[in-house]
Design an enzyme around this catalytic site. Sequence first.
Site, PDB file in Angstrom:
ATOM      1  N   ARG A  25       0.827  -1.218   0.000  1.00  0.00           N
ATOM      2  CA  ARG A  25       0.000   0.000   0.000  1.00  0.00           C
ATOM      3  C   ARG A  25       0.859   1.265   0.000  1.00  0.00           C
ATOM      4  NH1 ARG A  25      -4.695  -0.858   4.280  1.00  0.00           N
ATOM      5  NH2 ARG A  25      -5.460   1.029   3.262  1.00  0.00           N
ATOM      6  N   GLN A  68      -6.871   9.246   7.222  1.00  0.00           N
ATOM      7  CA  GLN A  68      -5.561   8.808   7.721  1.00  0.00           C
ATOM      8  C   GLN A  68      -4.508   9.874   7.455  1.00  0.00           C
ATOM      9  OE1 GLN A  68      -4.796   5.004   5.878  1.00  0.00           O
ATOM     10  NE2 GLN A  68      -6.441   3.983   7.009  1.00  0.00           N
ATOM     11  N   ASP A  93     -15.484   2.243   3.638  1.00  0.00           N
ATOM     12  CA  ASP A  93     -15.186   0.835   3.909  1.00  0.00           C
ATOM     13  C   ASP A  93     -16.378  -0.080   3.623  1.00  0.00           C
ATOM     14  OD1 ASP A  93     -12.593   1.403   4.667  1.00  0.00           O
ATOM     15  OD2 ASP A  93     -13.132   1.704   6.774  1.00  0.00           O
ATOM     16  N   LYS A  99      -7.005   0.061  -0.794  1.00  0.00           N
ATOM     17  CA  LYS A  99      -7.356  -0.435   0.546  1.00  0.00           C
ATOM     18  C   LYS A  99      -6.576  -1.741   0.809  1.00  0.00           C
ATOM     19  CE  LYS A  99     -10.036   2.906   1.630  1.00  0.00           C
ATOM     20  NZ  LYS A  99      -9.592   3.837   2.661  1.00  0.00           N
TER      21      LYS A  99
HETATM   22  C1  S3P Z   1      -9.637   5.248   8.592  1.00  0.00           C
HETATM   23  C2  S3P Z   1      -9.720   5.959   7.428  1.00  0.00           C
HETATM   24  C3  S3P Z   1     -10.088   5.367   6.117  1.00  0.00           C
HETATM   25  C4  S3P Z   1     -10.700   3.971   6.289  1.00  0.00           C
HETATM   26  C5  S3P Z   1      -9.948   3.142   7.279  1.00  0.00           C
HETATM   27  C6  S3P Z   1      -9.944   3.811   8.641  1.00  0.00           C
HETATM   28  C7  S3P Z   1      -9.258   5.946   9.840  1.00  0.00           C
HETATM   29  O1  S3P Z   1      -8.919   5.249   5.331  1.00  0.00           O
HETATM   30  O2  S3P Z   1     -10.749   3.313   5.045  1.00  0.00           O
HETATM   31  O3  S3P Z   1     -10.510   1.860   7.400  1.00  0.00           O
HETATM   32  O4  S3P Z   1      -9.454   5.387  10.923  1.00  0.00           O
HETATM   33  O5  S3P Z   1      -8.773   7.085   9.743  1.00  0.00           O
HETATM   34  P1  S3P Z   1      -8.424   6.452   4.369  1.00  0.00           P
HETATM   35  O6  S3P Z   1      -7.964   7.571   5.202  1.00  0.00           O
HETATM   36  O7  S3P Z   1      -7.308   5.847   3.556  1.00  0.00           O
HETATM   37  O8  S3P Z   1      -9.621   6.793   3.531  1.00  0.00           O
END
Ligand code: S3P
Length: 458
Positions: free
Chosen positions: A141, A188, A338, A365
Amino acid sequence: MTGAAWPCIEPSAMNHSSPTPLVSRKVGPLKGRIHVPGDKSMSHRALMFGAIARGVTRISGLLEADDVINTAKAMAALGAEVEHQTGGDWHVVGVGIGGLKSPHQDLDFGNSGTGVRLAMGLMASTPLTARCVGDASLSKRPMGRVTNPLKQFGTVFEASEGNRLPLTLRGAKDAKPITYALPMASAQVKSAVLLAGINTRGITTVIEPIPTRDHTERMLKAFGAKLEVKAVGGARHIAIEGGHELNAQDIAIPGDPSSAAFPMVAALITPGSDIVIENIMLNPTRTGLIETLVEMGGDIKIENRRLAGGEEVGDLHVKASSLKGVRVSAERAPSMIDEYPILSVAASFAAGTTRMEGLEELRVKESDRLAAVESGLQVNGVLTQSGKDWLEVTGGGAPGGGRVTTHMDHRIAMSFLVMGLASRIYTRIDDGAFIATSFPGFADLMNGLGAKIGVEGP
Ligand code: S3P
Protein backbone atom coordinates in the site's frame (compact mmCIF):
# COMPACT_ATOMS: atom_id res chain seq x y z
CA MET A 1 -27.24 -27.93 -2.98
CA THR A 2 -28.94 -25.88 -0.29
CA GLY A 3 -29.63 -27.99 2.77
CA ALA A 4 -27.09 -30.66 1.77
CA ALA A 5 -24.68 -31.85 4.45
CA TRP A 6 -21.23 -30.32 4.15
CA PRO A 7 -18.15 -30.72 6.30
CA CYS A 8 -17.90 -28.04 8.92
CA ILE A 9 -15.83 -27.44 12.03
CA GLU A 10 -16.38 -24.66 14.52
CA PRO A 11 -15.31 -21.32 13.03
CA SER A 12 -14.07 -20.17 16.43
CA ALA A 13 -11.17 -22.56 15.79
CA MET A 14 -9.96 -20.12 13.07
CA ASN A 15 -6.33 -19.21 13.24
CA HIS A 16 -4.91 -16.09 11.66
CA SER A 17 -1.56 -17.70 10.81
CA SER A 18 -2.86 -20.18 8.21
CA PRO A 19 -5.47 -19.83 5.42
CA THR A 20 -8.94 -20.82 6.59
CA PRO A 21 -11.38 -21.49 3.72
CA LEU A 22 -14.94 -20.78 4.89
CA VAL A 23 -18.36 -21.56 3.53
CA SER A 24 -21.71 -19.93 4.17
CA ARG A 25 -25.13 -21.13 3.10
CA LYS A 26 -28.77 -20.19 2.94
CA VAL A 27 -30.64 -20.35 6.21
CA GLY A 28 -33.95 -19.28 7.73
CA PRO A 29 -34.53 -15.81 9.16
CA LEU A 30 -31.89 -14.16 11.35
CA LYS A 31 -33.22 -13.17 14.77
CA GLY A 32 -31.80 -11.70 17.94
CA ARG A 33 -30.04 -8.79 19.64
CA ILE A 34 -26.27 -8.45 19.29
CA HIS A 35 -23.32 -6.23 20.07
CA VAL A 36 -20.49 -5.85 17.56
CA PRO A 37 -16.93 -5.07 18.71
CA GLY A 38 -15.72 -1.52 19.36
CA ASP A 39 -15.01 1.03 16.65
CA LYS A 40 -11.63 0.44 15.00
CA SER A 41 -10.87 4.07 14.14
CA MET A 42 -11.58 5.23 17.70
CA SER A 43 -9.65 2.30 19.20
CA HIS A 44 -6.42 3.13 17.31
CA ARG A 45 -6.74 6.79 18.27
CA ALA A 46 -7.53 6.19 21.95
CA LEU A 47 -4.33 4.12 22.31
CA MET A 48 -2.17 6.60 20.40
CA PHE A 49 -3.45 9.76 22.06
CA GLY A 50 -3.23 8.04 25.44
CA ALA A 51 0.40 7.16 24.68
CA ILE A 52 1.42 10.85 24.32
CA ALA A 53 -0.91 12.30 27.00
CA ARG A 54 0.04 13.00 30.61
CA GLY A 55 -1.55 10.54 33.06
CA VAL A 56 -3.56 7.34 32.73
CA THR A 57 -6.06 7.00 29.87
CA ARG A 58 -8.72 4.38 30.63
CA ILE A 59 -10.41 2.80 27.62
CA SER A 60 -13.51 0.62 27.73
CA GLY A 61 -14.91 -1.17 24.68
CA LEU A 62 -11.54 -1.22 22.88
CA LEU A 63 -11.61 -3.38 19.75
CA GLU A 64 -9.40 -6.34 20.67
CA ALA A 65 -8.60 -7.29 17.09
CA ASP A 66 -5.22 -7.83 15.44
CA ASP A 67 -5.01 -4.35 13.88
CA VAL A 68 -5.57 -2.58 17.19
CA ILE A 69 -3.44 -4.98 19.23
CA ASN A 70 -0.56 -4.16 16.86
CA THR A 71 -1.07 -0.47 17.61
CA ALA A 72 -1.07 -1.24 21.36
CA LYS A 73 2.21 -3.14 20.98
CA ALA A 74 3.73 -0.28 18.96
CA MET A 75 2.79 2.26 21.65
CA ALA A 76 4.39 0.04 24.30
CA ALA A 77 7.55 -0.31 22.17
CA LEU A 78 7.69 3.51 21.94
CA GLY A 79 7.68 3.84 25.73
CA ALA A 80 4.03 4.08 26.85
CA GLU A 81 2.74 1.61 29.44
CA VAL A 82 -0.18 -0.29 27.94
CA GLU A 83 -2.06 -2.69 30.22
CA HIS A 84 -5.08 -4.90 29.72
CA GLN A 85 -7.02 -4.88 33.01
CA THR A 86 -8.79 -7.97 34.27
CA GLY A 87 -12.23 -6.31 33.93
CA GLY A 88 -11.58 -5.87 30.18
CA ASP A 89 -10.61 -2.18 30.17
CA TRP A 90 -7.26 -0.97 28.84
CA HIS A 91 -5.04 1.52 30.64
CA VAL A 92 -2.40 3.59 28.86
CA VAL A 93 0.16 5.55 30.87
CA GLY A 94 1.32 8.28 28.50
CA VAL A 95 4.81 9.72 28.11
CA GLY A 96 3.81 13.34 27.36
CA ILE A 97 4.34 15.11 24.02
CA GLY A 98 7.86 14.57 22.74
CA GLY A 99 8.35 11.67 25.19
CA LEU A 100 8.23 8.75 22.73
CA LYS A 101 11.53 6.81 22.50
CA SER A 102 13.19 4.86 19.66
CA PRO A 103 11.87 1.29 19.82
CA HIS A 104 14.37 -1.58 20.20
CA GLN A 105 12.55 -3.66 17.59
CA ASP A 106 10.65 -3.11 14.33
CA LEU A 107 7.13 -1.76 14.75
CA ASP A 108 4.92 -4.38 13.08
CA PHE A 109 1.53 -2.99 12.03
CA GLY A 110 0.35 -6.24 10.45
CA ASN A 111 -2.55 -5.53 8.05
CA SER A 112 -3.38 -2.01 9.26
CA GLY A 113 -3.02 1.12 7.14
CA THR A 114 -4.58 3.24 9.89
CA GLY A 115 -2.14 1.89 12.48
CA VAL A 116 1.02 2.61 10.49
CA ARG A 117 -0.06 5.91 8.91
CA LEU A 118 -1.28 7.50 12.14
CA ALA A 119 1.75 6.20 14.06
CA MET A 120 4.06 7.80 11.48
CA GLY A 121 2.39 11.15 12.19
CA LEU A 122 2.62 10.60 15.94
CA MET A 123 6.39 9.91 15.71
CA ALA A 124 7.24 12.44 12.98
CA SER A 125 8.06 15.45 15.17
CA THR A 126 9.97 13.62 17.93
CA PRO A 127 13.68 12.84 17.42
CA LEU A 128 13.47 9.05 17.38
CA THR A 129 14.23 6.36 14.83
CA ALA A 130 11.76 3.58 14.08
CA ARG A 131 11.46 0.93 11.39
CA CYS A 132 7.86 0.20 10.38
CA VAL A 133 6.87 -3.12 8.80
CA GLY A 134 3.62 -4.86 7.86
CA ASP A 135 2.20 -7.97 6.23
CA ALA A 136 2.17 -8.65 2.47
CA SER A 137 -1.03 -6.63 1.94
CA LEU A 138 0.15 -3.56 3.91
CA SER A 139 3.56 -3.73 2.22
CA LYS A 140 1.86 -3.13 -1.15
CA ARG A 141 0.00 0.00 0.00
CA PRO A 142 1.15 3.55 -0.78
CA MET A 143 2.85 5.43 2.08
CA GLY A 144 3.89 8.47 0.00
CA ARG A 145 0.53 10.11 0.77
CA VAL A 146 1.73 10.37 4.41
CA THR A 147 5.52 10.65 4.02
CA ASN A 148 5.21 13.58 1.57
CA PRO A 149 3.50 15.97 4.01
CA LEU A 150 5.52 14.66 6.98
CA LYS A 151 8.80 15.42 5.17
CA GLN A 152 7.74 19.08 5.19
CA PHE A 153 7.96 19.02 9.03
CA GLY A 154 11.58 17.88 8.67
CA THR A 155 11.01 14.13 9.13
CA VAL A 156 13.32 11.86 7.15
CA PHE A 157 12.16 8.57 5.59
CA GLU A 158 14.00 5.68 4.01
CA ALA A 159 11.21 3.75 2.33
CA SER A 160 11.18 0.67 0.13
CA GLU A 161 10.63 1.07 -3.62
CA GLY A 162 7.47 2.99 -4.50
CA ASN A 163 7.28 4.62 -1.04
CA ARG A 164 6.23 1.37 0.57
CA LEU A 165 7.01 -0.59 3.75
CA PRO A 166 9.42 -1.58 5.24
CA LEU A 167 10.27 2.02 6.01
CA THR A 168 12.58 3.75 8.49
CA LEU A 169 11.43 7.04 9.99
CA ARG A 170 13.75 9.59 11.63
CA GLY A 171 11.66 12.10 13.52
CA ALA A 172 12.41 15.83 13.22
CA LYS A 173 14.32 17.40 16.12
CA ASP A 174 12.95 20.86 15.62
CA ALA A 175 9.88 20.35 13.47
CA LYS A 176 8.42 23.23 11.43
CA PRO A 177 4.62 23.64 11.26
CA ILE A 178 2.96 23.24 7.85
CA THR A 179 -0.24 24.05 6.03
CA TYR A 180 -1.35 21.12 3.95
CA ALA A 181 -4.26 20.79 1.51
CA LEU A 182 -5.28 17.14 1.26
CA PRO A 183 -4.93 15.89 -2.32
CA MET A 184 -7.30 12.95 -1.63
CA ALA A 185 -10.19 12.37 0.79
CA SER A 186 -8.30 10.53 3.52
CA ALA A 187 -8.83 10.67 7.27
CA GLN A 188 -5.56 8.81 7.72
CA VAL A 189 -3.52 11.49 5.94
CA LYS A 190 -5.40 14.29 7.73
CA SER A 191 -4.76 12.59 11.07
CA ALA A 192 -1.06 11.93 10.40
CA VAL A 193 -0.46 15.64 9.71
CA LEU A 194 -2.46 16.80 12.77
CA LEU A 195 -0.60 14.33 15.01
CA ALA A 196 2.76 15.59 13.76
CA GLY A 197 1.48 19.09 14.60
CA ILE A 198 1.01 18.24 18.31
CA ASN A 199 4.75 18.30 19.06
CA THR A 200 5.54 21.10 16.59
CA ARG A 201 5.66 24.68 17.90
CA GLY A 202 3.33 26.97 15.96
CA ILE A 203 0.15 26.24 14.06
CA THR A 204 -0.25 23.29 11.70
CA THR A 205 -3.26 23.48 9.40
CA VAL A 206 -4.92 20.79 7.31
CA ILE A 207 -7.29 21.91 4.55
CA GLU A 208 -9.90 19.29 3.81
CA PRO A 209 -11.98 19.96 0.67
CA ILE A 210 -14.23 16.90 1.24
CA PRO A 211 -15.08 15.98 4.85
CA THR A 212 -13.81 12.61 6.09
CA ARG A 213 -14.29 10.88 9.45
CA ASP A 214 -13.53 13.39 12.21
CA HIS A 215 -12.63 11.16 15.18
CA THR A 216 -9.13 12.66 15.39
CA GLU A 217 -10.49 16.18 15.75
CA ARG A 218 -13.16 15.19 18.30
CA MET A 219 -10.89 13.02 20.41
CA LEU A 220 -7.91 15.40 20.36
CA LYS A 221 -10.20 18.17 21.62
CA ALA A 222 -11.39 15.89 24.42
CA PHE A 223 -7.71 15.35 25.36
CA GLY A 224 -7.37 19.15 25.63
CA ALA A 225 -5.55 19.87 22.35
CA LYS A 226 -5.72 23.44 21.06
CA LEU A 227 -7.55 22.53 17.87
CA GLU A 228 -9.99 24.62 15.84
CA VAL A 229 -12.15 23.69 12.87
CA LYS A 230 -13.44 26.42 10.52
CA ALA A 231 -15.49 26.28 7.34
CA VAL A 232 -13.77 28.36 4.64
CA GLY A 233 -15.42 28.50 1.21
CA GLY A 234 -16.81 24.98 1.39
CA ALA A 235 -13.60 23.41 2.80
CA ARG A 236 -12.76 22.50 6.40
CA HIS A 237 -9.65 24.16 7.82
CA ILE A 238 -8.38 22.25 10.86
CA ALA A 239 -5.71 24.09 12.83
CA ILE A 240 -3.75 22.69 15.77
CA GLU A 241 -1.40 24.72 17.93
CA GLY A 242 1.53 22.50 18.88
CA GLY A 243 3.64 22.36 22.00
CA HIS A 244 0.80 21.87 24.50
CA GLU A 245 0.46 18.75 26.64
CA LEU A 246 -2.59 16.49 26.31
CA ASN A 247 -4.46 15.30 29.41
CA ALA A 248 -5.33 11.60 29.85
CA GLN A 249 -9.03 10.74 29.38
CA ASP A 250 -11.58 8.05 30.14
CA ILE A 251 -12.91 6.82 26.81
CA ALA A 252 -15.89 4.52 26.16
CA ILE A 253 -15.76 3.15 22.62
CA PRO A 254 -19.13 2.29 21.02
CA GLY A 255 -19.75 -0.46 18.44
CA ASP A 256 -18.17 -0.06 14.99
CA PRO A 257 -20.69 0.91 12.27
CA SER A 258 -18.37 -0.64 9.67
CA SER A 259 -18.68 -4.00 11.49
CA ALA A 260 -22.43 -3.57 12.10
CA ALA A 261 -22.73 -3.25 8.31
CA PHE A 262 -22.37 -7.04 7.89
CA PRO A 263 -25.22 -8.27 10.14
CA MET A 264 -27.26 -5.27 8.95
CA VAL A 265 -27.09 -6.29 5.28
CA ALA A 266 -27.42 -9.98 6.22
CA ALA A 267 -30.76 -9.22 7.93
CA LEU A 268 -31.99 -7.06 5.03
CA ILE A 269 -31.40 -9.79 2.41
CA THR A 270 -32.44 -12.87 4.45
CA PRO A 271 -36.26 -13.18 4.29
CA GLY A 272 -38.12 -12.91 7.61
CA SER A 273 -35.14 -11.52 9.55
CA ASP A 274 -35.56 -9.11 12.46
CA ILE A 275 -32.47 -8.14 14.47
CA VAL A 276 -31.23 -5.36 16.74
CA ILE A 277 -27.57 -4.31 16.75
CA GLU A 278 -26.99 -2.40 19.97
CA ASN A 279 -24.78 0.58 20.80
CA ILE A 280 -23.51 1.55 17.34
CA MET A 281 -21.55 4.75 16.78
CA LEU A 282 -23.52 7.07 14.47
CA ASN A 283 -21.03 9.86 13.80
CA PRO A 284 -22.45 11.53 10.63
CA THR A 285 -19.10 11.03 8.83
CA ARG A 286 -19.71 7.25 9.10
CA THR A 287 -23.40 6.74 8.31
CA GLY A 288 -23.36 6.76 4.48
CA LEU A 289 -24.22 3.06 4.25
CA ILE A 290 -27.30 3.39 6.48
CA GLU A 291 -28.52 6.36 4.39
CA THR A 292 -27.96 4.42 1.16
CA LEU A 293 -29.68 1.25 2.39
CA VAL A 294 -32.69 3.29 3.57
CA GLU A 295 -32.87 4.89 0.09
CA MET A 296 -32.83 1.36 -1.34
CA GLY A 297 -35.93 0.56 0.74
CA GLY A 298 -34.18 -1.03 3.73
CA ASP A 299 -36.23 -1.15 6.94
CA ILE A 300 -33.64 0.23 9.38
CA LYS A 301 -34.79 2.12 12.45
CA ILE A 302 -32.43 3.89 14.82
CA GLU A 303 -33.67 3.38 18.37
CA ASN A 304 -32.47 4.75 21.68
CA ARG A 305 -30.39 7.57 20.11
CA ARG A 306 -28.05 9.09 22.68
CA LEU A 307 -24.70 10.80 23.14
CA ALA A 308 -21.87 8.72 24.59
CA GLY A 309 -18.23 9.77 24.87
CA GLY A 310 -18.69 12.72 22.49
CA GLU A 311 -20.25 10.57 19.75
CA GLU A 312 -23.86 9.92 18.72
CA VAL A 313 -24.83 6.33 19.43
CA GLY A 314 -27.96 4.24 18.81
CA ASP A 315 -29.40 0.75 18.39
CA LEU A 316 -30.09 -0.40 14.82
CA HIS A 317 -33.33 -2.31 14.38
CA VAL A 318 -33.19 -4.05 10.99
CA LYS A 319 -35.86 -6.12 9.23
CA ALA A 320 -35.68 -8.05 5.97
CA SER A 321 -36.69 -5.78 3.09
CA SER A 322 -37.29 -5.70 -0.65
CA LEU A 323 -34.44 -3.52 -1.89
CA LYS A 324 -34.26 -1.52 -5.11
CA GLY A 325 -31.17 -0.37 -7.00
CA VAL A 326 -30.00 3.24 -6.59
CA ARG A 327 -27.24 5.57 -7.78
CA VAL A 328 -24.71 6.31 -5.04
CA SER A 329 -22.96 9.59 -5.82
CA ALA A 330 -19.25 10.27 -5.34
CA GLU A 331 -19.97 12.83 -2.57
CA ARG A 332 -21.11 10.02 -0.31
CA ALA A 333 -17.94 7.94 -0.70
CA PRO A 334 -15.97 9.27 2.33
CA SER A 335 -18.86 8.52 4.73
CA MET A 336 -19.03 4.87 3.64
CA ILE A 337 -15.61 4.21 2.17
CA ASP A 338 -15.19 0.83 3.91
CA GLU A 339 -18.75 -0.26 3.14
CA TYR A 340 -18.75 -0.65 -0.67
CA PRO A 341 -18.01 -4.40 -0.58
CA ILE A 342 -21.05 -5.12 1.60
CA LEU A 343 -23.20 -2.55 -0.25
CA SER A 344 -22.36 -4.40 -3.48
CA VAL A 345 -23.67 -7.60 -1.90
CA ALA A 346 -26.90 -5.80 -0.91
CA ALA A 347 -27.11 -4.44 -4.47
CA SER A 348 -26.94 -7.93 -5.94
CA PHE A 349 -30.20 -8.76 -4.09
CA ALA A 350 -31.96 -5.49 -5.05
CA ALA A 351 -34.38 -5.05 -7.96
CA GLY A 352 -32.62 -3.19 -10.78
CA THR A 353 -29.14 -1.78 -11.07
CA THR A 354 -27.04 0.01 -8.44
CA ARG A 355 -24.36 2.40 -9.65
CA MET A 356 -21.57 3.48 -7.26
CA GLU A 357 -19.33 6.41 -8.21
CA GLY A 358 -16.20 8.06 -6.80
CA LEU A 359 -14.54 4.77 -5.87
CA GLU A 360 -10.90 5.58 -6.73
CA GLU A 361 -9.75 5.17 -3.09
CA LEU A 362 -11.07 1.56 -3.08
CA ARG A 363 -8.10 0.66 -5.29
CA VAL A 364 -5.63 1.24 -2.40
CA LYS A 365 -7.36 -0.43 0.55
CA GLU A 366 -6.34 -3.79 2.11
CA SER A 367 -6.82 -5.07 -1.45
CA ASP A 368 -7.88 -3.42 -4.71
CA ARG A 369 -11.44 -3.62 -3.43
CA LEU A 370 -13.10 -2.57 -6.65
CA ALA A 371 -11.46 -5.45 -8.51
CA ALA A 372 -11.90 -7.93 -5.61
CA VAL A 373 -15.62 -7.13 -5.21
CA GLU A 374 -16.29 -7.31 -8.91
CA SER A 375 -14.60 -10.66 -9.32
CA GLY A 376 -16.33 -12.02 -6.19
CA LEU A 377 -19.72 -10.97 -7.59
CA GLN A 378 -18.97 -12.42 -11.00
CA VAL A 379 -17.86 -15.85 -9.73
CA ASN A 380 -21.17 -15.96 -7.89
CA GLY A 381 -23.14 -15.26 -11.05
CA VAL A 382 -23.89 -11.55 -10.51
CA LEU A 383 -23.67 -9.24 -13.53
CA THR A 384 -21.41 -6.20 -13.12
CA GLN A 385 -19.76 -3.43 -15.08
CA SER A 386 -16.97 -1.19 -13.89
CA GLY A 387 -14.60 1.63 -14.77
CA LYS A 388 -11.58 3.20 -13.12
CA ASP A 389 -13.67 4.63 -10.26
CA TRP A 390 -17.19 3.21 -10.62
CA LEU A 391 -19.08 -0.05 -10.31
CA GLU A 392 -22.52 -1.13 -11.48
CA VAL A 393 -24.20 -4.19 -10.01
CA THR A 394 -27.26 -5.77 -11.60
CA GLY A 395 -29.52 -7.07 -8.85
CA GLY A 396 -32.17 -9.76 -8.74
CA GLY A 397 -30.45 -12.23 -6.41
CA ALA A 398 -27.07 -13.95 -6.43
CA PRO A 399 -26.95 -17.54 -7.73
CA GLY A 400 -23.83 -18.18 -5.57
CA GLY A 401 -21.68 -21.29 -5.88
CA GLY A 402 -18.40 -19.42 -6.42
CA ARG A 403 -15.16 -19.43 -4.46
CA VAL A 404 -14.07 -15.86 -3.70
CA THR A 405 -10.42 -14.80 -3.53
CA THR A 406 -10.15 -12.46 -0.56
CA HIS A 407 -6.61 -11.05 -1.07
CA MET A 408 -5.91 -10.81 2.72
CA ASP A 409 -8.89 -8.44 3.02
CA HIS A 410 -11.24 -8.87 6.00
CA ARG A 411 -14.09 -6.89 4.45
CA ILE A 412 -14.07 -8.90 1.22
CA ALA A 413 -14.18 -12.07 3.34
CA MET A 414 -17.14 -10.98 5.50
CA SER A 415 -19.09 -9.51 2.57
CA PHE A 416 -19.14 -12.74 0.61
CA LEU A 417 -19.97 -14.84 3.68
CA VAL A 418 -23.02 -12.59 4.07
CA MET A 419 -23.87 -13.18 0.40
CA GLY A 420 -23.96 -16.95 1.03
CA LEU A 421 -26.77 -16.58 3.58
CA ALA A 422 -29.19 -15.53 0.85
CA SER A 423 -27.68 -16.84 -2.40
CA ARG A 424 -29.27 -19.84 -4.10
CA ILE A 425 -26.18 -22.06 -3.60
CA TYR A 426 -23.70 -21.59 -0.79
CA THR A 427 -20.70 -19.26 -1.27
CA ARG A 428 -17.13 -19.99 -0.29
CA ILE A 429 -14.12 -17.81 0.45
CA ASP A 430 -10.48 -18.85 0.17
CA ASP A 431 -9.46 -17.44 3.56
CA GLY A 432 -11.37 -16.16 6.56
CA ALA A 433 -8.30 -15.72 8.77
CA PHE A 434 -8.04 -11.96 8.14
CA ILE A 435 -11.50 -11.37 9.63
CA ALA A 436 -9.60 -11.34 12.94
CA THR A 437 -7.98 -8.02 11.95
CA SER A 438 -11.24 -6.15 12.60
CA PHE A 439 -14.06 -8.46 13.75
CA PRO A 440 -12.98 -11.30 16.03
CA GLY A 441 -15.89 -13.68 16.64
CA PHE A 442 -17.70 -12.65 13.43
CA ALA A 443 -18.75 -16.16 12.38
CA ASP A 444 -19.87 -17.17 15.88
CA LEU A 445 -21.88 -13.95 16.29
CA MET A 446 -23.59 -14.43 12.92
CA ASN A 447 -24.25 -18.10 13.68
CA GLY A 448 -25.83 -17.01 16.97
CA LEU A 449 -28.39 -15.08 14.89
CA GLY A 450 -29.12 -18.23 12.87
CA ALA A 451 -26.50 -18.04 10.11
CA LYS A 452 -24.53 -21.05 9.00
CA ILE A 453 -20.91 -20.08 8.45
CA GLY A 454 -18.29 -22.76 8.91
CA VAL A 455 -14.82 -23.90 8.02
CA GLU A 456 -14.76 -25.69 4.69
CA GLY A 457 -13.74 -29.29 5.23
CA PRO A 458 -11.15 -31.24 3.20
C1 S3P B 1 -9.64 5.25 8.59
C2 S3P B 1 -9.72 5.96 7.43
C3 S3P B 1 -10.09 5.37 6.12
C4 S3P B 1 -10.70 3.97 6.29
C5 S3P B 1 -9.95 3.14 7.28
C6 S3P B 1 -9.94 3.81 8.64
C7 S3P B 1 -9.26 5.95 9.84
O1 S3P B 1 -8.92 5.25 5.33
O2 S3P B 1 -10.75 3.31 5.05
O3 S3P B 1 -10.51 1.86 7.40
O4 S3P B 1 -9.45 5.39 10.92
O5 S3P B 1 -8.77 7.08 9.74
P1 S3P B 1 -8.42 6.45 4.37
O6 S3P B 1 -7.96 7.57 5.20
O7 S3P B 1 -7.31 5.85 3.56
O8 S3P B 1 -9.62 6.79 3.53
